[in-house]
Structure formats: structure tokens, C-alpha cells
Write an enzyme that holds these catalytic residues in place. Structure first.
Site, short mmCIF file in Angstrom:
data_model
loop_
_atom_site.label_atom_id
_atom_site.label_comp_id
_atom_site.label_asym_id
_atom_site.label_seq_id
_atom_site.Cartn_x
_atom_site.Cartn_y
_atom_site.Cartn_z
CB CYS A 151 -1.90 -1.18 -1.76
SG CYS A 151 -0.34 -0.63 -1.08
CG HIS A 200 3.76 0.81 -1.50
ND1 HIS A 200 3.12 1.84 -0.84
CD2 HIS A 200 4.70 1.39 -2.27
CE1 HIS A 200 3.67 2.98 -1.21
NE2 HIS A 200 4.62 2.74 -2.06
CD GLN A 220 -6.67 6.70 1.74
OE1 GLN A 220 -6.42 5.61 2.23
NE2 GLN A 220 -7.44 7.58 2.35
#
Length: 128
Positions: free
Chosen positions: A13, A15, A54
Site C-alpha cells: 500500500c 499510503h 488497489q
């Protein structure tokens, strides 16, 4: 229609720099050219190696297949579990996030529904 199901996906991810993993399903309707079945998981692997979210991962795989093969259409579904959801704040273990991207002829309900049927998803797409 050519469909490769249950492609293992592992990415980070962007983030949180925490892994997410899941299964990707890729389908396309050729308009002449076809590629070896192992190439679809390779495309998914190439795109998932980058820091990702995603939604973008799903879209980038679909666009890459579309650009490389120029088929009548492409559909990609990604079902993934995010460790950032399981480990941080909400701590929701076992939850999955599903994203999809459909291009070309997969936007037609009959083709889209056939793809979902092949994935074992009994759902009829309805348009407003």
C-alpha cells in the site's frame, strides 16, 4: 473469452507501506492476437511490484492488457485483504476489498455477465 482466475497478488500500500494480498481474475475477448496464459499473471506481477493502491492496480492491469493485445475488451477483478485495515485503527480482520475495471465489449451486459458467471459470481449487471 479467455479468463485466468485466482492469480496471487502481493503489493505494498503506497499510503501505509504495509502489504495487501489477494486474487486477481483477468478476462479478455481476443480480436485476433492471443498471448500465452502465463503472460497474464506476469502482467499482474509487473504492475503489483510497484507501490500501489488497489484501485489503480486493477485499472493498470486492464489498461496494459488492452494496450498490448488490443482485444475487443478486457475485465479485471481484484479481491484483496489489506493488512493496514487489519493491523491499524479499525482492526477488521478477514475483510476484503473488491475492485473491478471493464473496458471495451465487457461494458455490454451479456459479456460482463458471462465473465461474472465464469468467476462463479451470480450477479446480473443492471444499467440505470
Amino acid at each position: 473469452m479467455i479468463v485466468v482466475k485466482d492469480i496471487d497478488i502481493h503489493s505494498l500500500c503506497e499510503h501505509h507501506l504495509i502489504p495487501f494480498t489477494g486474487k486477481m481474475h483477468i478476462g479478455y475477448v481476443p480480436s485476433g492476437a492471443v498471448i500465452g496464459l502465463s503472460k497474464l499473471p506476469q502482467i499482474a506481477e509487473i504492475v503489483s511490484r510497484r507501490l500501489q493502491i488497489q484501485e489503480r492496480l486493477t485499472k493498470e492491469v486492464a489498461r496494459m492488457v488492452m494496450d498490448v493485445l488490443q482485444p475487443q475488451g478486457v475485465a479485471v477483478v481484484l479481491e484483496a485483504s489489506h493488512l493496514c485495515m487489519e493491523m491499524r485503527s479499525v482492526e477488521k480482520k478477514g475483510s476484503t476489498t473488491v475492485t473491478s475495471c471493464v473496458l471495451g465489449c465487457f461494458m455490454e451486459s451479456d459479456v460482463h455477465n458471462e465473465f461474472l458467471r465464469l468467476l462463479g459470481i451470480n450477479q446480473t449487471r443492471r444499467y440505470c
